[in-house]
Design an enzyme around this catalytic site. Structure first.
Site: not given
Ligand code: DX5
Ligand code: ZN
Length: 222
Positions: A11, A34, A36, A38, A67, A69, A138, A144, A176
């Protein structure tokens, strides 16, 4: 040790955002990147949107695993498929009609994925599995990086793994949140085949971390 293919998807949430191109090059031995997205509405954090994702798509040596969110996934998710992302995963909590949205994403040519927050019941989606290419369970509350893995999500993962076997499908099961060399085996054991890792990859030399995660996951493959 089984023969199931496993994927490691770093990620870039944990990457250095002013050196994104170099950070993408650093993970070229991974399977997918990956990404993210948000919106500070669906989750209490804000990352990036279409203009930055378009540039990532243009320069990344490996395909994009989106991904989302974000609220109102029905409106925004197809655009990421149109950009050329390999897979587009949206949250079922943010879509009014996950099956219709997945069909739209597939029609555009991307793999369609659904994501479930830790509190979301898997039952309504088990019979719908043929409509999706991947399911993201998840293992932290989304929002985060750097949080702790939630082992209590493993029964949910197992429910999806059972449904996949029952339907004889090749749906990817993705985890994830909090994935490290110490937790990846627990998820693999429960049926996951696709592993997102942010801080575990970028917290060290990415290529070495990716290799270590592969070894740890393979020891527990189905
Ligand atoms: C969190 C994200 C993840 C995040 C995972 O909401 O969806 O993809 O980057 O980070 P780690 O691997 O540090 O938990
Ligand atoms: Zn993610």
């Amino acid at each position: 040790m089984g023969v199931t293919a496993q994927r490691i998807n770093p990620s870039i949430l944990s990457a250095d955002f002013v050196n994104l191109q170099a950070e993408l090059e650093a993970i070229r031995t991974a399977d997918l990147v990956h990404v993210d997205v948000m919106d500070n509405h669906f989750v209490p954090n804000l990352t990036m949107g279409p203009p930055i994702v378009e540039r990532i798509q243009a320069v990344s040596p490996i395909p994009l695993d989106m991904h989302l969110m974000i609220s109102d996934a029905d409106r925004w998710a197809p655009g990421y498929a149109e950009m050329g992302a390999f897979s587009v995963t949206f949250h079922v909590e943010a879509s009014t009609d996950p099956v219709a949205l997945a069909r739209k994403i597939r029609d555009i040519g991307a793999r369609a994925g659904i994501a479930l927050k830790p509190g979301t019941d898997p039952e309504p989606y088990l019979e719908l599995l043929p409509e999706f290419d991947q399911v993201l369970v998840m293992t932290v509350e989304p929002g985060f990086g750097g949080q702790s893995f939630m082992p209590d999500m493993m029964p949910k993962l197992r429910r999806f793994a059972e449904a996949r076997a029952k339907h004889g499908l090749d749906v990817w099961l993705q985890v994830d949140g909090g994935i490290t060399v110490d937790t990846i085996g627990i998820a693999a054991e429960a049926g996951a085949d696709t592993f997102v890792a942010g801080s575990a990859v970028y917290g060290g030399v990415p290529e070495e971390r990716i290799a270590d995660l592969r070894v740890a996951a393979a020891q527990h493959a189905h």
